[in-house]
Structures are given as C-alpha cells and as structure tokens.
Design an enzyme around this catalytic site. Sequence first.
Site, mmCIF file in Angstrom:
data_model
loop_
_atom_site.group_PDB
_atom_site.id
_atom_site.type_symbol
_atom_site.label_atom_id
_atom_site.label_comp_id
_atom_site.label_asym_id
_atom_site.label_seq_id
_atom_site.Cartn_x
_atom_site.Cartn_y
_atom_site.Cartn_z
ATOM 1 N N ARG A 47 0.834 -1.215 0.000
ATOM 2 C CA ARG A 47 0.000 0.000 0.000
ATOM 3 C C ARG A 47 0.857 1.248 0.000
ATOM 4 O O ARG A 47 0.508 2.262 -0.567
ATOM 5 C CB ARG A 47 -0.907 0.005 1.241
ATOM 6 C CG ARG A 47 -2.289 -0.545 0.950
ATOM 7 C CD ARG A 47 -3.189 -0.387 2.121
ATOM 8 N NE ARG A 47 -2.521 -0.853 3.344
ATOM 9 C CZ ARG A 47 -3.108 -0.986 4.515
ATOM 10 N NH1 ARG A 47 -4.367 -0.683 4.635
ATOM 11 N NH2 ARG A 47 -2.461 -1.421 5.569
ATOM 12 N N LYS A 106 -7.181 -15.992 7.765
ATOM 13 C CA LYS A 106 -8.174 -16.823 8.475
ATOM 14 C C LYS A 106 -9.593 -16.297 8.308
ATOM 15 O O LYS A 106 -10.535 -17.068 8.139
ATOM 16 C CB LYS A 106 -7.823 -16.948 9.954
ATOM 17 C CG LYS A 106 -7.944 -15.657 10.714
ATOM 18 C CD LYS A 106 -7.027 -15.595 11.882
ATOM 19 C CE LYS A 106 -6.406 -14.231 11.888
ATOM 20 N NZ LYS A 106 -5.039 -14.110 11.820
ATOM 21 N N GLU A 130 -1.816 -23.023 5.668
ATOM 22 C CA GLU A 130 -1.329 -23.469 6.981
ATOM 23 C C GLU A 130 -1.159 -22.292 7.952
ATOM 24 O O GLU A 130 -1.417 -22.409 9.161
ATOM 25 C CB GLU A 130 0.027 -24.176 6.797
ATOM 26 C CG GLU A 130 0.616 -24.762 8.046
ATOM 27 C CD GLU A 130 -0.238 -25.897 8.605
ATOM 28 O OE1 GLU A 130 -0.322 -26.946 7.976
ATOM 29 O OE2 GLU A 130 -0.828 -25.700 9.679
ATOM 30 N N GLY A 135 -0.332 -19.757 13.543
ATOM 31 C CA GLY A 135 1.024 -19.372 13.118
ATOM 32 C C GLY A 135 1.857 -20.530 12.624
ATOM 33 O O GLY A 135 1.521 -21.202 11.652
ATOM 34 N N GLU A 191 -3.206 -5.599 19.908
ATOM 35 C CA GLU A 191 -3.254 -4.474 18.980
ATOM 36 C C GLU A 191 -3.973 -3.302 19.643
ATOM 37 O O GLU A 191 -4.656 -3.467 20.658
ATOM 38 C CB GLU A 191 -4.005 -4.903 17.723
ATOM 39 C CG GLU A 191 -3.277 -6.043 17.041
ATOM 40 C CD GLU A 191 -3.784 -6.298 15.639
ATOM 41 O OE1 GLU A 191 -4.324 -5.381 15.034
ATOM 42 O OE2 GLU A 191 -3.613 -7.434 15.187
ATOM 43 N N ASP A 202 -11.185 -13.756 16.192
ATOM 44 C CA ASP A 202 -10.010 -14.394 15.590
ATOM 45 C C ASP A 202 -10.039 -15.906 15.856
ATOM 46 O O ASP A 202 -9.859 -16.716 14.940
ATOM 47 C CB ASP A 202 -8.748 -13.746 16.198
ATOM 48 C CG ASP A 202 -7.472 -14.397 15.733
ATOM 49 O OD1 ASP A 202 -6.980 -14.037 14.646
ATOM 50 O OD2 ASP A 202 -6.958 -15.281 16.452
ATOM 51 N N LYS A 206 -10.596 -19.347 13.271
ATOM 52 C CA LYS A 206 -9.700 -20.513 13.280
ATOM 53 C C LYS A 206 -10.487 -21.789 13.605
ATOM 54 O O LYS A 206 -10.237 -22.854 13.025
ATOM 55 C CB LYS A 206 -8.575 -20.283 14.290
ATOM 56 C CG LYS A 206 -7.640 -19.138 13.859
ATOM 57 C CD LYS A 206 -6.754 -18.666 14.998
ATOM 58 C CE LYS A 206 -5.814 -17.557 14.552
ATOM 59 N NZ LYS A 206 -5.115 -16.899 15.664
HETATM 60 N N1 HSE Z 1 -3.885 -11.982 16.926
HETATM 61 C C1 HSE Z 1 -3.654 -13.374 16.827
HETATM 62 C C2 HSE Z 1 -3.225 -13.914 18.171
HETATM 63 C C3 HSE Z 1 -2.608 -13.760 15.844
HETATM 64 O O1 HSE Z 1 -3.098 -13.165 19.127
HETATM 65 O O2 HSE Z 1 -3.037 -15.106 18.278
HETATM 66 C C4 HSE Z 1 -3.124 -13.825 14.469
HETATM 67 O O3 HSE Z 1 -4.204 -14.698 14.373
#
Ligand code: HSE
Length: 447
Positions: A47, A106, A130, A135, A191, A202, A206
């Site tokens: 970007r 994801k 993967e 991770g 974050e 998140d 997953k």
């Molecule tokens: N923010 C995620 C975590 C990592 O804290 O595991 C990326 O999925």
Amino acid sequence: MRTRPLKVALLGCGVVGSEVARIMTTHADDLTARIGAPVELAGVAVRRPSKVREGIDPALVTTDATALVKRGDIDVVVEVIGGIEPARTLITTAFEHGASVVSANKALLAQDGAALHAAAEEHGKDLYYEAAVAGAIPLIRPLRESLAGDKVNRVLGIVNGTTNFILDKMDTTGAGYQEALDEATALGYAEADPTADVEGFDAAAKAAILAGIAFHTRVRLDDVYREGMTEVTAADFASAKQMGCTIKLLAICERAADGGSVTARVHPAMIPLTHPLASVRGAYNAVFVESDAAGQLMFYGPGAGGSPTASAVLGDLVAVCRNRLGNTTGPGESAYAALPVSPMGDVVTRYHISLDVADKPGVLAQVATVFAEHDVSIDTVRQKGRNQGSGDEVAVDQGGGGRREGEASLVVVTHRASDAALRGTVEALRKLDTVRGVASTMRVEGE
Ligand code: HSE
C-alpha cells in the site's frame, strides 16, 4: 533440475510478508534444492511504496496488486494482506490467471473457504493456508493429510496468543482484565484495537477452519458460537484455583457422541491444572486433537508473529511449487461428510455457577430444586457466609439450620448437561427472590 524459476507474487509486505521475502532470499539455495527449481520473487504488492523494505528490490514493488496477479506468468500468489476485500478478489483473479495461492487469511477462509476452494478446483490450482491457523504450528496439514485415514472426534485448543497472554497474566499475578490487557498492549501482544482477539472473532475463524477440515464438513464462521473473554474477572480465577483449575479461551470443535452432527465454539472455560492446555503460557498456542485411532495428540508452538507465520507460509510455498513442477495439485476441500452443525444449546458441557444468595434456611433447597427441574445434576456445592466476618467456608445447611439471615455466596459445579438446560437453569435462578445475583457462570472443560 529445472532452471526456469517458479515466480512468486507477494501480496502484502508487513510483519509476515517481509519475513517471507527475507526467508526466500536467505534460504534460496535450500528452497531450490527442496523444490527442484529456483523460486523467484517476481513482484511485491504494497500500500505504501515509499517505505524502505530491506532486502527487497524496489523495482519489484508495486501498488497495483490486481495487475500483478493478472500478469499470467506468476506461479504462486502469496496473500498476506488479510481481511476480506481486496484479498478475496485478488485470490480468485490469481486462479483465473493461472496461479496457485498460499494464504494466511483466516477471516477470509472462515467466511468464504468453500467458494475459494471451488475456484481453485475449477482452475486446477492449489489453495494452501497453513499460516491461517496458529502461526507456525503445523495443524492444517496434519489434519488434512496425516490424519486423513483416522476419524477426528475433537479439536480443543488455545488458538489466540493475545488472549492467552492476558489470561496467563491474570492467573499468575492476580491482575484484572484491563490491567493485563494494558500490559499486553504495552508489550506489543495486543493491537491498539484488541476487539478481534478479546471478543473471540479471531479464534472463531480458526475454529471454523479447523472444524471444517477435521470433520470433512463445511463449517462457516457464522456456525461457530462465540463468547469473548472481557468479562473474566480476578474472582473467576480465584474460583478456578479453588477447583484446581485455570481459565483459558478455548476453541472447541466436537463430533456429537452419536456421530451425526458437529459443533464449534469459542469461549472462556475452566480447565484442570492437570490438563496439558493449562500449562500453555504467555502468547503461545496449543491444540489438542482426539481421534479414534491415534488417540490424543497435542500441537504446540508460537501462534503469531512475523517469523513463525512466515515459516508456515514457506512450507506451503514449497508444497505448492512441488505440485506445480509435478503438474498436480494437493488435497482440496473435503466436505463430503456434510454433517449438520448443531447450535450451542446442544453442546454437552459443565457449568461453574457463582451465586449471591440470601443466607437463610431453605435457600439451598430452592436452588437445588431449580437444577432438578432443568434435569441438571449437581456435582459440588460450596457456600461461603458473608456475615461471618472471616468469609471462611461454612457447612452447608439444607433447611432450617438456624443460621441468621445475611448474604452468602454459593458456588455450584454441575455434571454434564446440555448448554440449553444449563442456561435455562441460570435464567431460572436469576428469578428466585433469594438469589440476589448470578456473580459468574463459566463452562468447565477438559475433563
Ligand atoms: N492476533 C492473533 C493472536 C494472531 O493473538 O493469536 C493472528 O491470528
């Protein structure tokens, strides 16, 4: 060995993308040997083109990701920009123009995995991801390939490092949620807007991906029940400790006992300190898989960060490049089982319920009646009188034991029952005059 290089387009050059580019350069000889042909970074879509990117030829950098994936000479597109759009359009465009795709996305896979797999299959290309779950930890490939001959019954894991860091801090220091979150933010684990992590979005994405692969069934993000961990208190941890437990944000994907349906959920839960997941500290991830033949397997490691995530991306890149050279593709979507995904109410679990009650004769009997009316069996009951000064545990008196009226807290742990029955019990308890409040409810897992 073929000398014409396989061309890679990198979409995104942030924390993960820059590591992917670095490893492609530093491990170039090994990657060439392992693949059977050199891999060449043919373009990097970003970007902010003016940002200096060490080790990346500025001539490769472009802001036009669409033109890059449409070039026609790209073998593999590596998508590490995240989010739904423009990633979704770029991936489908890549398939249309002859490239296979490696993605770490994801949210996109959980929402649109079926359509993306269909697009990959239509064009005879690979879609590997993967890095989208936990991770560096190999999970997708073990579930999709290593366990392809087994029957997975349960996937239970800590798949979010940020929340595990916060909960671990609360557990070990007695800190409250906000204090632990502030520390996670200061140390770069959380974050600036931690919503996706702390509210469980998140982890739910997953869970959808893992459940789909484990049960050969389409499981979408909307199918995953989700509760975040912002309401977990220091008092909950104190209660957990009294039970020999700790609290983790768990992603749980299960096949029903009769095998006819599956469930997927994310919520905080108490787990015994003896469970292997209880010892997963800090920002680490771990996933426990139970299958018919293999029994119990545990996968553990760093679930986030540039380098660990790039490791998973590179593993996929090697696999996809090998497939290209062999004019083949790897396993695509396997959703043949098409099992129904049951709602949270059908999940069978246990509750830990903490109630503030009037401390007078007959209250425990009233409370116990509510459990019985909902067909929920009680495992343990603990009462603490609040008017005793010391707050010490006192003997439970089922009716007319002569205690003076005051307040007490009553902690009930149930046996296994449907979540609907357990919820109904809590709702009914709230309506009792003698129940002054439901201080907390938390599921108990891992036993
Ligand atoms: N923010 C995620 C975590 C990592 O804290 O595991 C990326 O999925």
